[in-house]
Design a protein around this motif. Structure first.
Motif, PDB file in Angstrom:
ATOM      1  N   SER A  21       3.553   3.140  -8.004  1.00 43.53           N
ATOM      2  CA  SER A  21       4.192   4.011  -8.977  1.00 43.53           C
ATOM      3  C   SER A  21       4.330   3.476 -10.500  1.00 43.53           C
ATOM      4  O   SER A  21       4.439   2.254 -10.460  1.00 43.53           O
ATOM      5  N   GLN A  22       4.291   4.392 -11.453  1.00 41.07           N
ATOM      6  CA  GLN A  22       4.288   4.001 -12.828  1.00 41.07           C
ATOM      7  C   GLN A  22       5.734   3.482 -13.229  1.00 41.07           C
ATOM      8  O   GLN A  22       6.606   4.204 -12.755  1.00 41.07           O
ATOM      9  N   ALA A  69       8.069   6.260 -14.631  1.00 43.81           N
ATOM     10  CA  ALA A  69       8.448   7.253 -13.693  1.00 43.81           C
ATOM     11  C   ALA A  69       9.509   6.732 -12.949  1.00 43.81           C
ATOM     12  O   ALA A  69      10.768   7.431 -12.427  1.00 43.81           O
ATOM     13  N   VAL A  70       9.385   5.317 -12.367  1.00 39.13           N
ATOM     14  CA  VAL A  70      10.711   4.738 -11.666  1.00 39.13           C
ATOM     15  C   VAL A  70      11.971   4.793 -12.370  1.00 39.13           C
ATOM     16  O   VAL A  70      12.990   4.898 -12.232  1.00 39.13           O
ATOM     17  N   GLN A  75      13.772   8.114 -12.734  1.00 37.68           N
ATOM     18  CA  GLN A  75      14.313   8.591 -11.575  1.00 37.68           C
ATOM     19  C   GLN A  75      15.656   7.518 -11.231  1.00 37.68           C
ATOM     20  O   GLN A  75      16.715   7.993 -10.658  1.00 37.68           O
ATOM     21  N   PHE A 100      10.044   7.904  -3.824  1.00 36.69           N
ATOM     22  CA  PHE A 100       8.884   7.096  -3.874  1.00 36.69           C
ATOM     23  C   PHE A 100       8.275   6.841  -2.551  1.00 36.69           C
ATOM     24  O   PHE A 100       7.013   6.290  -2.643  1.00 36.69           O
ATOM     25  N   ALA A 130       7.974  -0.144  -8.512  1.00 43.36           N
ATOM     26  CA  ALA A 130       6.708  -0.145  -8.988  1.00 43.36           C
ATOM     27  C   ALA A 130       5.454  -1.035  -8.711  1.00 43.36           C
ATOM     28  O   ALA A 130       4.032  -0.984  -8.556  1.00 43.36           O
TER      29      ALA A 130
END
Length: 275
Positions: A2-3, A6-7, A10, A53, A76
């Motif tokens: 995951s980027q 984005a983490v 959230q 995720f 990430a």
């Protein structure tokens, strides 16, 4: 993988819901406990990140979460492994082959042929027996000298017909119909209707229409807003009972309820004054 952006987004949403902090406060160098978390909140935070995720954060990883950056890196930089016991779908080609479909045409043809042979032999045997009995009967009559046999006429029975009675025929008694008992409505109780910010309170009650192990989502509603999922869920136990503890730092009058999302059914709402 995951980027981090984005983490971070959230993670900010989860922390605002859990502890009521502001979006601006969730910066990478911020200490999670300074934002209002405790050991239980850290576990809830890790579980919610794992759900969003699709990753599994081990206990050691959760214990090492100190800052916001630690939580971002945990997701990430995650290797993508799942929780123990996670079911994996078999690749195409390793699935069990479907059982072959049995062709019944040959079997049906054989049965029809057997039926025709049996019918032919029954006719043949019947004809032979009829011929033997006919010849034997003629020989017996010739040997006794009887040319004709006079049989007495058959008379009608002399038993008098029953006299009809005028008694009315009893009407059949209608069978009593039974109806299934109605399922009681869900109930919800709160341990305290006014608590301090961050103080825990208990939601408990019964959900008769749900079986044992049914997942119930806690939902919250503030003045002028719609119902929203609170980051806590619980499951029903024996007797359709449930019980969970929650807390919130957001002040004001808030309403809470529990919902069975699969059945689309909710408990009545209870109102709690925070602060």
């Amino acid at each position: 993988m995951s980027q981090p952006a984005a983490v971070h987004e959230q993670l900010t949403d989860i922390l605002v819901r859990l502890v009521g902090c502001t979006n601006d406060a969730v910066v990478p160098e911020a200490v999670l406990k300074d934002l209002g978390t405790d050991s239980l909140t850290i576990i809830e935070l890790a579980e919610e990140l794992g759900k969003r995720f699709d990753v599994y954060l081990s206990d050691d990883t959760v214990d090492a979460l100190v800052t916001v950056q630690d939580a971002i890196d945990a997701v990430a930089l995650h290797d993508g492994s799942r929780s123990p016991g996670h079911a994996e779908k078999l690749p195409i080609g390793l699935e069990s082959p479907a059982p072959p479909v049995r062709d019944e045409d040959d079997e049906n043809a054989e049965r029809r042929s057997l039926a025709r042979r049996l019918a032919f032999w029954f006719v043949l045997v019947g004809a032979a027996l009829g011929l033997v009995l006919g010849l034997g009967g003629s020989a017996l009559v010739s040997a006794t000298g009887i040319s004709s046999v006079d049989l007495p006429p058959i008379s009608a029975p002399s038993t008098a017909a029953p006299t009809p009675t005028d008694e009315p025929t009893p009407e059949p008694t209608p069978e009593a119909t039974t109806s299934e008992p109605e399922t009681p409505d869900p109930e919800l109780n709160v341990s305290s209707k006014q608590v301090a910010p961050g103080e825990r309170f208990t939601l408990s009650g019964t959900f008769p229409s749900a079986g044992v192990g049914t997942s119930l989502q806690v939902q919250v509603k503030d003045a002028g807003s719609e119902w929203d999922d609170f980051p806590i869920a619980t499951t029903t136990t024996k007797g359709a009972k449930f019980k969970t503890q929650i807390y919130t730092s957001r002040q004001g009058e808030r309403q809470f309820r529990l919902t069975d999302k699969k059945a689309g059914k909710s408990t009545p709402a209870v109102t709690v004054q925070i602060g």
